[in-house]
Write an enzyme that holds these catalytic residues in place. Structure first.
Site, PDB file in Angstrom:
ATOM      1  CB  SER A  61      -3.388   0.354  -2.128  1.00 37.52           C
ATOM      2  OG  SER A  61      -2.211   0.757  -2.803  1.00 37.52           O
ATOM      3  CG  ASP A  99      -2.044   7.730  -1.627  1.00 35.05           C
ATOM      4  OD1 ASP A  99      -2.514   8.837  -1.969  1.00 35.05           O
ATOM      5  OD2 ASP A  99      -2.620   6.648  -1.831  1.00 35.05           O
ATOM      6  CD  GLU A 198      -9.757   3.596  -6.766  1.00 32.56           C
ATOM      7  OE1 GLU A 198      -8.934   4.401  -6.282  1.00 32.56           O
ATOM      8  OE2 GLU A 198      -9.988   2.479  -6.281  1.00 32.56           O
TER       9      GLU A 198
HETATM   10  O1  KIV Z   1      -3.482   3.776  -2.872  1.00 36.38           O
HETATM   11  C1  KIV Z   1      -3.460   3.486  -4.082  1.00 36.38           C
HETATM   12  O2  KIV Z   1      -2.888   2.466  -4.507  1.00 36.38           O
HETATM   13  C2  KIV Z   1      -4.124   4.386  -5.006  1.00 36.38           C
HETATM   14  C3  KIV Z   1      -4.230   3.964  -6.439  1.00 36.38           C
HETATM   15  C4  KIV Z   1      -5.335   2.992  -6.590  1.00 36.38           C
HETATM   16  C5  KIV Z   1      -4.394   5.110  -7.338  1.00 36.38           C
HETATM   17  O3  KIV Z   1      -4.590   5.415  -4.613  1.00 36.38           O
END
Ligand code: KIV
Length: 295
Positions: A61, A99, A198
């Site tokens: 994100s 991530d 989510e």
């Molecule tokens: O990228 C992100 O912030 C996420 C969260 C919404 C879990 O994957």
């Protein structure tokens, strides 16, 4: 020399203790809510640390919240590693999850392991997160087997939002809810230590949390999940514009930032800033000598 890593020992019982995978599992068992937040830089990591959260996610994100891309899709591994390294420097006790960005793990198990190793070696992450079930569950298994903990992510998976019909809640028919369940169970079976749900109906999440042994962290998945995660910029109000239904704002930081910079601009223009207390002095004699040397 001992090969045991040095873990900060809490100086008193009020100090937070480092989050570990067994402690996380224990929290689920004891039904203690787990708190996760995203962070993308050194100051946001320090805020998360001081606020006492359990897990910090360097979410893709960040592509949108700090890098200004229109979606999470364009962000590169190098960009994510830079964000994650900065977060690592501001963080001590929460577990740090990086991530894996779109296109950095899907092609093969080898690609998934190599990218995950970069998050651990170069950015100091404790774990990585990937999206979807299906082939992603195979990638998760390979990463776990390489010794790196993996968090899964099902329901609305923004990296493949187009294929899901856009940024919309998932699992709202029995067939689609079953697909979410299959993905979650496959990720658990692959060895994931936790899963993000989510944007799925609260009642579906409630059923699945009971079926799963690993902690479920929800975002837009209702109150029954083992924990909650929110995006730093959503919860603090660091931007204007559309926010998802589940993004409760706990502060209006952007308004305060704009007000602060506007006041600074006004004081520069009026001459009110800088004031004497913001300036350095020099002895009169030294100043005279300096002036003389200029002529
Ligand atoms: O990228 C992100 O912030 C996420 C969260 C919404 C879990 O994957």
């Amino acid at each position: 020399m001992s090969a045991t890593p040095r873990i900060p020992v809490p100086q008193n019982l009020k100090d937070p203790v480092p989050m570990t995978l067994p402690r996380l599992a224990e929290k689920k068992r004891l039904r203690e809510p787990i708190v996760m937040v995203t962070a993308y830089d050194y100051p946001s990591a320090q805020v998360a640390q001081e606020a006492g959260v359990d897990l910090v996610l360097v979410g893709d994100s960040g592509a949108m919240t700090v890098l200004g891309y229109p979606s999470t899709v364009p962000v590169s591994t190098d960009e994510m590693l830079m964000l994650a390294s900065a977060v690592r420097r501001g963080l001590d006790t929460p577990l740090l999850v990086g991530d894996l960005p779109f296109g950095s793990y899907e092609a093969s198990d080898e690609q998934a392991v190599v990218t995950s190793q970069r998050f651990v070696k170069e950015a100091g992450c404790d774990a990585v997160k990937l999206e979807r079930g299906g082939t992603s569950a195979e990638r998760a298994r390979a990463i776990v087997q390489s010794g790196i903990p993996v968090m899964g992510h099902v329901g609305l998976t923004p990296q493949t939002a187009t294929a899901l019909g856009g940024y919309r809640a998932q699992g709202r028919t029995s067939e689609r809810a079953l697909r979410v369940a299959e993905d979650a169970l496959a990720l658990q079976e692959a060895g994931c230590f936790s899963i993000v749900f989510e944007a799925i109906p609260a009642a579906v999440a409630e059923e699945l949390v009971e079926q799963l042994e690993i902690p479920v962290i929800g975002i837009g998945a209702g109150p029954a999940t083992d924990g909650q995660v929110l995006v730093f910029h959503d919860l603090l109000g660091i931007y204007d514009g559309h926010a998802p239904r589940f993004a409760k704002r706990f502060a209006e930081v952007k308004a305060q930032m704009v007000a602060g910079v506007a006041e600074y601009a006004a004081e520069v223009r009026s001459g009110a800033f800088p004031a004497p207390e913001h300036t350095y002095s020099i002895d009169d004699e030294e100043l005279e000598r300096f002036r003389a040397s200029l002529t």
